[in-house]
Design a protein around this motif. Structure first.
Motif: not given
Length: 225
Positions: A40-43, A66-70, A72-74, A91-99
């Protein structure tokens, strides 16, 4: 467009990877949070699909890290956790959608497209490619040459995207096999040449300014005239 799929259930992972590739995406996979975080951190990914029940760490911890390390991918969360509290927490922990599991594949693909569409904007070059009068919309998986839409198969779209991202650079058959087919076929096959021929017939058909060129004995290059 490249995705990271984080899922420890081998059967689900293989099913989703195959379905996503057939839908026209490039897919990297990880079966645990530590391996996923490195990728993930390869960006290099446009979106993540993350299962929460991972063997080494909770998926929410992975997302937050991952969010803390920058990053921002959905993120599309997959989980068997179904309560409102758990979904809100995801969703509050950084998820953009939940299935929630079990899920319908059609819904997952639709949610993924919506995530990618929401994360895009007219200035986001990673989601829109342009070479001369050739344009690719990586969210809608659409291609146009001038004003004419191109009817491409998912594999042809992936191949054309790869050529566009390497505009002006020669790519060899081995490079194409590795990126588009991930070397899952015999390197001696002529599948690359066949797909290039079909792609050229659509992209350069009846056009006085061809974009796809063959470099004999080396490979192919796409560049504006």
């Amino acid at each position: 467009m490249r995705l990271l799929l984080v899922e420890d259930d081998v059967a689900i992972q293989e099913f989703l990877k195959r379905a996503l590739i057939e839908a026209g995406y490039q897919v990297d996979t990880a079966s645990n949070a530590n391996a996923a975080e490195v990728l993930a951190l390869e960006g290099i990914h446009d979106a993540f699909i993350v299962d929460l029940g991972l063997p080494d760490r909770d998926g929410l911890d992975l997302i937050a890290s991952c969010r803390a390390q920058g990053s921002n991918a959905p993120v599309l969360i997959l989980s068997a956790r179904r309560t409102v509290h758990e979904r809100v927490r995801g969703l509050e922990q950084g998820g953009d959608d939940y299935l929630t599991k079990p899920f319908a594949l059609a819904e997952l693909l639709a949610r993924l497209r919506n995530l990618l569409r929401r994360s895009s904007n007219p200035q986001n070059e990673s989601l829109r490619l342009k070479v001369g009068d050739l344009q690719l919309d990586l969210v809608r998986r659409e291609a146009r040459r001038g004003e004419e839409p191109l009817q491409l198969t998912p594999q042809e779209f992936i191949l054309l995207e790869y050529l566009c991202r390497n505009e002006g650079r020669v790519v060899t058959r081995t490079m194409i096999l590795d990126h588009v087919w991930q070397m899952r076929i015999d390197p001696a096959t002529n599948v690359v040449d066949v797909h290039i021929y079909r792609l050229r017939s659509k992209v350069d058909r009846d056009n006085a300014r061809p974009l796809i060129q063959t470099i004999r004995g080396v490979g192919y290059v796409l560049k504006a005239p």
